[in-house]
Scaffold this motif. Structure first.
Motif, PDB file in Angstrom:
ATOM      1  N   LEU A 122       0.833  -1.204   0.000  1.00 18.69           N
ATOM      2  CA  LEU A 122       0.000   0.000   0.000  1.00 18.69           C
ATOM      3  C   LEU A 122       0.866   1.251   0.000  1.00 18.69           C
ATOM      4  O   LEU A 122       0.558   2.238  -0.688  1.00 18.69           O
ATOM      5  CB  LEU A 122      -0.923  -0.016   1.219  1.00 18.69           C
ATOM      6  N   THR A 123       1.967   1.219   0.751  1.00 21.43           N
ATOM      7  CA  THR A 123       2.904   2.346   0.751  1.00 21.43           C
ATOM      8  C   THR A 123       3.468   2.585  -0.644  1.00 21.43           C
ATOM      9  O   THR A 123       3.563   3.726  -1.105  1.00 21.43           O
ATOM     10  CB  THR A 123       4.048   2.088   1.743  1.00 21.43           C
ATOM     11  N   GLY A 124       3.851   1.497  -1.334  1.00 22.83           N
ATOM     12  CA  GLY A 124       4.352   1.633  -2.700  1.00 22.83           C
ATOM     13  C   GLY A 124       3.316   2.253  -3.620  1.00 22.83           C
ATOM     14  O   GLY A 124       3.651   3.095  -4.479  1.00 22.83           O
ATOM     15  N   ALA A 125       2.035   1.873  -3.455  1.00 17.97           N
ATOM     16  CA  ALA A 125       0.974   2.439  -4.287  1.00 17.97           C
ATOM     17  C   ALA A 125       0.780   3.922  -3.989  1.00 17.97           C
ATOM     18  O   ALA A 125       0.600   4.738  -4.908  1.00 17.97           O
ATOM     19  CB  ALA A 125      -0.328   1.676  -4.050  1.00 17.97           C
ATOM     20  N   ILE A 126       0.818   4.288  -2.718  1.00 18.84           N
ATOM     21  CA  ILE A 126       0.666   5.698  -2.339  1.00 18.84           C
ATOM     22  C   ILE A 126       1.808   6.525  -2.908  1.00 18.84           C
ATOM     23  O   ILE A 126       1.598   7.616  -3.447  1.00 18.84           O
ATOM     24  CB  ILE A 126       0.608   5.828  -0.805  1.00 18.84           C
ATOM     25  N   TRP A 127       3.043   6.013  -2.799  1.00 21.79           N
ATOM     26  CA  TRP A 127       4.185   6.721  -3.370  1.00 21.79           C
ATOM     27  C   TRP A 127       4.098   6.781  -4.892  1.00 21.79           C
ATOM     28  O   TRP A 127       4.500   7.770  -5.507  1.00 21.79           O
ATOM     29  CB  TRP A 127       5.482   6.034  -2.957  1.00 21.79           C
TER      30      TRP A 127
ATOM     31  N   SER B 243      12.199  -3.535   1.579  1.00 22.54           N
ATOM     32  CA  SER B 243      12.705  -2.712   0.478  1.00 22.54           C
ATOM     33  C   SER B 243      12.204  -3.216  -0.863  1.00 22.54           C
ATOM     34  O   SER B 243      11.892  -2.429  -1.758  1.00 22.54           O
ATOM     35  CB  SER B 243      14.240  -2.696   0.491  1.00 22.54           C
ATOM     36  N   LEU B 244      12.107  -4.535  -1.018  1.00 17.07           N
ATOM     37  CA  LEU B 244      11.628  -5.083  -2.281  1.00 17.07           C
ATOM     38  C   LEU B 244      10.147  -4.779  -2.479  1.00 17.07           C
ATOM     39  O   LEU B 244       9.722  -4.410  -3.577  1.00 17.07           O
ATOM     40  CB  LEU B 244      11.876  -6.588  -2.315  1.00 17.07           C
ATOM     41  N   LEU B 245       9.350  -4.912  -1.426  1.00  9.93           N
ATOM     42  CA  LEU B 245       7.929  -4.601  -1.534  1.00  9.93           C
ATOM     43  C   LEU B 245       7.702  -3.118  -1.783  1.00  9.93           C
ATOM     44  O   LEU B 245       6.826  -2.733  -2.570  1.00  9.93           O
ATOM     45  CB  LEU B 245       7.209  -5.042  -0.254  1.00  9.93           C
ATOM     46  N   LEU B 246       8.498  -2.278  -1.152  1.00 15.74           N
ATOM     47  CA  LEU B 246       8.376  -0.836  -1.360  1.00 15.74           C
ATOM     48  C   LEU B 246       8.798  -0.436  -2.775  1.00 15.74           C
ATOM     49  O   LEU B 246       8.341   0.579  -3.305  1.00 15.74           O
ATOM     50  CB  LEU B 246       9.223  -0.082  -0.332  1.00 15.74           C
ATOM     51  N   ALA B 247       9.666  -1.246  -3.391  1.00  9.84           N
ATOM     52  CA  ALA B 247      10.133  -0.950  -4.740  1.00  9.84           C
ATOM     53  C   ALA B 247       9.031  -1.096  -5.782  1.00  9.84           C
ATOM     54  O   ALA B 247       9.213  -0.681  -6.928  1.00  9.84           O
ATOM     55  CB  ALA B 247      11.315  -1.852  -5.109  1.00  9.84           C
ATOM     56  N   THR B 248       7.880  -1.676  -5.405  1.00 15.18           N
ATOM     57  CA  THR B 248       6.743  -1.723  -6.333  1.00 15.18           C
ATOM     58  C   THR B 248       6.219  -0.319  -6.617  1.00 15.18           C
ATOM     59  O   THR B 248       5.324  -0.153  -7.449  1.00 15.18           O
ATOM     60  CB  THR B 248       5.612  -2.590  -5.763  1.00 15.18           C
ATOM     61  N   GLU B 249       6.768   0.673  -5.932  1.00 14.88           N
ATOM     62  CA  GLU B 249       6.445   2.078  -6.219  1.00 14.88           C
ATOM     63  C   GLU B 249       6.574   2.381  -7.707  1.00 14.88           C
ATOM     64  O   GLU B 249       5.726   3.071  -8.290  1.00 14.88           O
ATOM     65  CB  GLU B 249       7.378   2.984  -5.413  1.00 14.88           C
ATOM     66  N   SER B 250       7.639   1.873  -8.341  1.00 13.20           N
ATOM     67  CA  SER B 250       7.843   2.123  -9.771  1.00 13.20           C
ATOM     68  C   SER B 250       6.728   1.501 -10.606  1.00 13.20           C
ATOM     69  O   SER B 250       6.256   2.098 -11.580  1.00 13.20           O
ATOM     70  CB  SER B 250       9.196   1.555 -10.220  1.00 13.20           C
ATOM     71  N   LEU B 251       6.302   0.300 -10.214  1.00 17.58           N
ATOM     72  CA  LEU B 251       5.215  -0.368 -10.924  1.00 17.58           C
ATOM     73  C   LEU B 251       3.924   0.430 -10.793  1.00 17.58           C
ATOM     74  O   LEU B 251       3.224   0.672 -11.792  1.00 17.58           O
ATOM     75  CB  LEU B 251       5.025  -1.777 -10.362  1.00 17.58           C
ATOM     76  N   TRP B 252       3.606   0.860  -9.579  1.00 13.58           N
ATOM     77  CA  TRP B 252       2.393   1.643  -9.360  1.00 13.58           C
ATOM     78  C   TRP B 252       2.467   2.978 -10.098  1.00 13.58           C
ATOM     79  O   TRP B 252       1.460   3.427 -10.674  1.00 13.58           O
ATOM     80  CB  TRP B 252       2.200   1.900  -7.863  1.00 13.58           C
ATOM     81  N   ALA B 253       3.640   3.632 -10.067  1.00 15.21           N
ATOM     82  CA  ALA B 253       3.781   4.929 -10.725  1.00 15.21           C
ATOM     83  C   ALA B 253       3.493   4.834 -12.221  1.00 15.21           C
ATOM     84  O   ALA B 253       2.782   5.674 -12.795  1.00 15.21           O
ATOM     85  CB  ALA B 253       5.189   5.484 -10.491  1.00 15.21           C
ATOM     86  N   ASN B 254       4.040   3.800 -12.854  1.00 10.50           N
ATOM     87  CA  ASN B 254       3.790   3.620 -14.284  1.00 10.50           C
ATOM     88  C   ASN B 254       2.331   3.266 -14.563  1.00 10.50           C
ATOM     89  O   ASN B 254       1.745   3.723 -15.552  1.00 10.50           O
ATOM     90  CB  ASN B 254       4.717   2.543 -14.842  1.00 10.50           C
TER      91      ASN B 254
END
Length: 310
Positions: A22-27, A246-257
């Motif tokens: 969820l943090t990755g999606a928010i970011w 860190s790996l789960l938070l790195a989904t930020e790039s996936l969510w951003a795109n």
């Protein structure tokens, strides 16, 4: 009662995984909000506003519940705040000197750095599966951020690599702070970042009429990308190793795109699709064993250092 105690650590870890995703999606959506806010405000003005506003929100549960601030929580919260501000400052400076794709790619190097930093701090080597998943995730982020011009090592890229190191340090420092009250840690780190952002943020001219959209974007950055996201991350890392987080938070790039395709009508390129698939595969590889793994320690489930590597 015995069954509930045995299941509790697994349940807390599943909740922590959801918090990180969820943090990755928010970011990820925060990239859109940041681009809108930067149309009216300077980079360090944005940092000052988001951290000051987030700090104000973070202190509400601490003060209303009259939570005590120990010397240990103060020390660890300050360290987390120093790494947090430094990472964002270098990311901002790097973004001014290089393309967004290169900046995102080099910043994402933290996903590879975290297992080694955690190893150095906690004397626990990363599992082979965990390290392999981190490399796979890094490759996926590289594909998603690849542009026709490719990547080259310039001053902005070096700053972005420094940013990646500090973000990795921040993730490890949150694991180091596990066991302290997460509300207190979050309030202290937000306050430290806000204070450090004040000097560069107040030294430039502020816009007289910023417009509604940049202001609303700042509201999202304050309440979502900063206060809520780091509150979720701080709570998640009470029960999750730094390398997995860190790996789960790195989904930020996936969510951003993904959000860029949905809201900005950007085209989904084959490289973006392939990179997203690699990221999802990396997350699956590192989290799939969690459903069948039995936690070794059930006496201190709140300590991230007590959890086995997958």
């Amino acid at each position: 009662m015995e069954v509930m105690r045995q299941d509790s650590p697994d349940r807390l870890q599943r909740q922590a995984i959801v918090f990180c995703l969820l943090t990755g999606a928010i970011w990820g959506f925060g990239f859109i909000a940041t681009s809108q806010s930067l149309s009216a405000f300077g980079a360090f003005q944005v940092l000052l506003i988001r951290f000051a506003g987030a700090a104000a929100l973070a202190w509400i549960p601490v003060l209303t519940n009259r939570k005590s601030i120990t010397r240990q929580s103060l020390t660890r919260g300050v360290v987390c705040g120093l790494f947090l501000f430094g990472a964002f400052a270098l990311q901002t400076l790097g973004l001014d000197l290089t393309e967004a794709g290169s900046n995102a790619f080099f910043t994402s190097a933290n996903v590879v750095l975290v297992p080694f930093l955690a190893w150095a701090v906690f004397r626990k080597p990363p599992a082979l599966r965990q390290f392999g998943a981190c490399l796979l995730c890094f490759a996926g982020i590289g594909l998603m951020g690849w542009t026709a011009g490719g990547f080259s090592l310039r001053t902005g890229d070096l700053l972005s690599l420094g940013c990646a190191l500090l973000f990795a340090c921040h993730i490890v420092s949150l694991q180091w702070a596990a066991g302290q009250d997460p509300d207190v840690i979050n309030a202290i780190q937000m306050s430290v970042a806000a204070l450090l952002s004040a000097v560069p943020g107040l030294s430039v001219r502020w816009p007289a009429h910023p417009g509604l959209l940049p202001v609303l974007s700042l509201v999202y950055l304050i309440a979502g990308s900063t206060w809520l996201a780091f509150w979720l991350q701080t709570r998640a890392q009470e029960h999750l190793e730094a390398s997995r987080a860190s790996l789960l938070l790195a989904t930020e790039s996936l969510w951003a795109n993904l959000f860029a395709v949905i809201f900005l009508k950007e085209r989904l390129s084959p490289a973006m699709a392939a990179g997203g698939l690699l990221i999802l595969t990396a997350v699956y590889l590192t989290e799939q064993p969690a459903s069948v793994r039995k936690t070794a320690s059930t006496t201190e489930p709140s300590s991230a250092t007590q959890t086995e590597e997958p």
